[in-house]
Scaffold this motif. Structure first.
Motif, PDB file in Angstrom:
ATOM      1  N   GLY A  64      38.279  42.649  47.028  1.00  0.00           N
ATOM      2  CA  GLY A  64      38.283  43.553  48.171  1.00  0.00           C
ATOM      3  C   GLY A  64      38.715  44.963  47.816  1.00  0.00           C
ATOM      4  N   GLU A  65      38.194  45.916  48.557  1.00  0.00           N
ATOM      5  CA  GLU A  65      38.420  47.335  48.296  1.00  0.00           C
ATOM      6  C   GLU A  65      39.897  47.718  48.346  1.00  0.00           C
ATOM      7  OE1 GLU A  65      37.449  50.886  46.988  1.00  0.00           O
ATOM      8  OE2 GLU A  65      35.867  49.442  47.412  1.00  0.00           O
ATOM      9  N   LYS A  66      40.597  47.347  49.424  1.00  0.00           N
ATOM     10  CA  LYS A  66      42.013  47.728  49.571  1.00  0.00           C
ATOM     11  C   LYS A  66      42.877  47.077  48.493  1.00  0.00           C
ATOM     12  CE  LYS A  66      41.338  47.712  54.433  1.00  0.00           C
ATOM     13  NZ  LYS A  66      41.136  46.543  55.217  1.00  0.00           N
ATOM     14  N   THR A  67      42.622  45.815  48.234  1.00  0.00           N
ATOM     15  CA  THR A  67      43.391  45.079  47.232  1.00  0.00           C
ATOM     16  C   THR A  67      43.207  45.693  45.848  1.00  0.00           C
ATOM     17  OG1 THR A  67      43.231  43.056  48.541  1.00  0.00           O
ATOM     18  CG2 THR A  67      43.716  42.793  46.198  1.00  0.00           C
ATOM     19  N   ILE A  68      41.964  45.992  45.486  1.00  0.00           N
ATOM     20  CA  ILE A  68      41.672  46.580  44.181  1.00  0.00           C
ATOM     21  C   ILE A  68      42.271  47.978  44.073  1.00  0.00           C
ATOM     22  CG2 ILE A  68      39.827  47.387  42.646  1.00  0.00           C
ATOM     23  CD1 ILE A  68      40.063  44.310  42.777  1.00  0.00           C
ATOM     24  N   GLN A  69      42.136  48.787  45.118  1.00  0.00           N
ATOM     25  CA  GLN A  69      42.704  50.141  45.085  1.00  0.00           C
ATOM     26  C   GLN A  69      44.216  50.103  44.912  1.00  0.00           C
ATOM     27  OE1 GLN A  69      41.225  53.118  44.706  1.00  0.00           O
ATOM     28  NE2 GLN A  69      39.407  51.853  44.480  1.00  0.00           N
ATOM     29  N   CYS A  70      44.863  49.130  45.516  1.00  0.00           N
ATOM     30  CA  CYS A  70      46.309  48.964  45.358  1.00  0.00           C
ATOM     31  C   CYS A  70      46.654  48.681  43.901  1.00  0.00           C
ATOM     32  CB  CYS A  70      46.789  47.827  46.267  1.00  0.00           C
ATOM     33  SG  CYS A  70      48.552  47.507  46.187  1.00  0.00           S
ATOM     34  N   ALA A  71      45.895  47.803  43.251  1.00  0.00           N
ATOM     35  CA  ALA A  71      46.139  47.460  41.851  1.00  0.00           C
ATOM     36  C   ALA A  71      45.862  48.652  40.934  1.00  0.00           C
ATOM     37  CB  ALA A  71      45.285  46.259  41.449  1.00  0.00           C
ATOM     38  N   ILE A  72      44.872  49.461  41.283  1.00  0.00           N
ATOM     39  CA  ILE A  72      44.563  50.664  40.508  1.00  0.00           C
ATOM     40  C   ILE A  72      45.698  51.679  40.651  1.00  0.00           C
ATOM     41  CG2 ILE A  72      43.030  52.685  40.385  1.00  0.00           C
ATOM     42  CD1 ILE A  72      40.697  50.724  41.059  1.00  0.00           C
ATOM     43  N   LYS A  73      46.182  51.871  41.889  1.00  0.00           N
ATOM     44  CA  LYS A  73      47.272  52.833  42.139  1.00  0.00           C
ATOM     45  C   LYS A  73      48.523  52.505  41.340  1.00  0.00           C
ATOM     46  CE  LYS A  73      46.233  54.109  46.894  1.00  0.00           C
ATOM     47  NZ  LYS A  73      46.714  53.998  48.285  1.00  0.00           N
ATOM     48  N   CYS A  74      48.817  51.236  41.176  1.00  0.00           N
ATOM     49  CA  CYS A  74      50.038  50.892  40.439  1.00  0.00           C
ATOM     50  C   CYS A  74      49.770  50.720  38.945  1.00  0.00           C
ATOM     51  CB  CYS A  74      50.774  49.703  41.058  1.00  0.00           C
ATOM     52  SG  CYS A  74      49.906  48.162  41.147  1.00  0.00           S
ATOM     53  N   GLY A  75      48.576  51.096  38.490  1.00  0.00           N
ATOM     54  CA  GLY A  75      48.284  51.151  37.070  1.00  0.00           C
ATOM     55  C   GLY A  75      47.995  49.826  36.392  1.00  0.00           C
ATOM     56  N   LEU A  76      47.691  48.787  37.163  1.00  0.00           N
ATOM     57  CA  LEU A  76      47.451  47.475  36.576  1.00  0.00           C
ATOM     58  C   LEU A  76      45.969  47.145  36.387  1.00  0.00           C
ATOM     59  CD1 LEU A  76      50.223  45.551  38.476  1.00  0.00           C
ATOM     60  CD2 LEU A  76      50.211  46.195  36.070  1.00  0.00           C
ATOM     61  N   VAL A  77      45.112  47.899  37.055  1.00  0.00           N
ATOM     62  CA  VAL A  77      43.665  47.712  36.925  1.00  0.00           C
ATOM     63  C   VAL A  77      43.043  49.064  36.658  1.00  0.00           C
ATOM     64  CG1 VAL A  77      41.541  47.113  38.175  1.00  0.00           C
ATOM     65  CG2 VAL A  77      43.543  45.648  38.384  1.00  0.00           C
ATOM     66  N   ASP A  78      42.152  49.111  35.686  1.00  0.00           N
ATOM     67  CA  ASP A  78      41.381  50.314  35.393  1.00  0.00           C
ATOM     68  C   ASP A  78      40.080  50.236  36.185  1.00  0.00           C
ATOM     69  OD1 ASP A  78      39.094  51.482  33.352  1.00  0.00           O
ATOM     70  OD2 ASP A  78      40.940  52.674  33.404  1.00  0.00           O
ATOM     71  N   GLN A  79      39.693  51.347  36.797  1.00  0.00           N
ATOM     72  CA  GLN A  79      38.476  51.379  37.611  1.00  0.00           C
ATOM     73  C   GLN A  79      37.269  50.846  36.834  1.00  0.00           C
ATOM     74  OE1 GLN A  79      38.195  52.387  41.005  1.00  0.00           O
ATOM     75  NE2 GLN A  79      36.172  51.481  40.762  1.00  0.00           N
ATOM     76  N   GLY A  80      37.213  51.098  35.540  1.00  0.00           N
ATOM     77  CA  GLY A  80      36.099  50.661  34.717  1.00  0.00           C
ATOM     78  C   GLY A  80      36.020  49.160  34.520  1.00  0.00           C
ATOM     79  N   SER A  81      37.081  48.440  34.825  1.00  0.00           N
ATOM     80  CA  SER A  81      37.068  46.987  34.654  1.00  0.00           C
ATOM     81  C   SER A  81      36.784  46.241  35.958  1.00  0.00           C
ATOM     82  CB  SER A  81      38.391  46.508  34.058  1.00  0.00           C
ATOM     83  OG  SER A  81      39.449  46.740  34.952  1.00  0.00           O
ATOM     84  N   VAL A  82      36.548  46.981  37.025  1.00  0.00           N
ATOM     85  CA  VAL A  82      36.235  46.371  38.322  1.00  0.00           C
ATOM     86  C   VAL A  82      34.748  46.024  38.350  1.00  0.00           C
ATOM     87  CG1 VAL A  82      36.169  46.749  40.825  1.00  0.00           C
ATOM     88  CG2 VAL A  82      38.065  47.671  39.473  1.00  0.00           C
ATOM     89  N   ILE A  83      34.429  44.803  38.743  1.00  0.00           N
ATOM     90  CA  ILE A  83      33.032  44.424  38.893  1.00  0.00           C
ATOM     91  C   ILE A  83      32.711  44.250  40.374  1.00  0.00           C
ATOM     92  CG2 ILE A  83      32.926  43.328  36.624  1.00  0.00           C
ATOM     93  CD1 ILE A  83      32.995  40.600  38.079  1.00  0.00           C
ATOM     94  N   HIS A  90      35.866  43.164  42.532  1.00  0.00           N
ATOM     95  CA  HIS A  90      36.659  42.046  42.017  1.00  0.00           C
ATOM     96  C   HIS A  90      37.274  42.462  40.687  1.00  0.00           C
ATOM     97  CE1 HIS A  90      37.889  38.128  40.626  1.00  0.00           C
ATOM     98  NE2 HIS A  90      37.032  38.152  39.622  1.00  0.00           N
ATOM     99  N   ALA A  91      38.522  42.058  40.467  1.00  0.00           N
ATOM    100  CA  ALA A  91      39.186  42.299  39.194  1.00  0.00           C
ATOM    101  C   ALA A  91      40.175  41.165  38.937  1.00  0.00           C
ATOM    102  CB  ALA A  91      39.920  43.636  39.195  1.00  0.00           C
ATOM    103  N   GLN A  92      40.457  40.983  37.650  1.00  0.00           N
ATOM    104  CA  GLN A  92      41.469  40.025  37.235  1.00  0.00           C
ATOM    105  C   GLN A  92      42.440  40.724  36.302  1.00  0.00           C
ATOM    106  OE1 GLN A  92      39.182  36.804  35.517  1.00  0.00           O
ATOM    107  NE2 GLN A  92      38.991  35.806  37.493  1.00  0.00           N
TER     108      GLN A  92
END
Length: 96
Positions: A64-83, A90-92
Motif C-alpha cells: 500500500g501507498e501509505k505503508t510504503i511511504q512510511c517505510a521510505i520516510k524512515c529510511g528502511l525502503v529505497d524507492q527503487g526497490s518498490v514493486i 509492495h516492498a519487503q
C-alpha cells in the motif's frame, strides 16, 4: 494502516498494509497475491506507530501507498526497490 507483529525468539516480523488494500487479491499475469486478513489485520496504527515497529523488525512485508511511504520516510525502503503488483506498491525488508 494495519500492523500485525509476529515474534519468534529474536526474530520480529512486521506485516503491514493500507486499510484500502486489506483483503484484496492482486493479480500479476498468471500469478496472484492475497493481502490476507489473517496475516495483515492486526492493530490499526498511525505512521509513528508503524515507524517504531519497522525500526524493530528483522523482516517486514508491506503493501500500500501509505505503508510504503512510511517505510521510505524512515529510511528502511529505497524507492527503487518498490514493486507494483496490480497497481499496489509492495516492498519487503530483511535485516541480516
Amino acid at each position: 494502516m494495519y500492523l500485525k507483529i509476529y515474534e519468534n525468539g529474536e526474530y520480529f516480523l512486521v506485516a503491514a498494509c493500507d486499510s484500502e488494500v486489506l483483503g484484496k487479491t492482486l493479480k500479476n499475469g498468471r500469478s496472484s497475491v492475497e493481502i490476507d486478513r489473517n496475516f495483515y489485520e492486526g492493530k490499526k496504527v498511525s505512521e509513528p506507530e508503524l515507524q517504531e515497529a519497522l525500526g524493530e523488525a528483522t523482516t517486514a512485508n508491506l503493501f500500500g501507498e501509505k505503508t510504503i511511504q512510511c517505510a521510505i520516510k524512515c529510511g528502511l525502503v529505497d524507492q527503487g526497490s518498490v514493486i507494483m503488483i496490480d497497481g499496489v506498491p509492495h516492498a519487503q525488508i530483511f535485516r541480516v
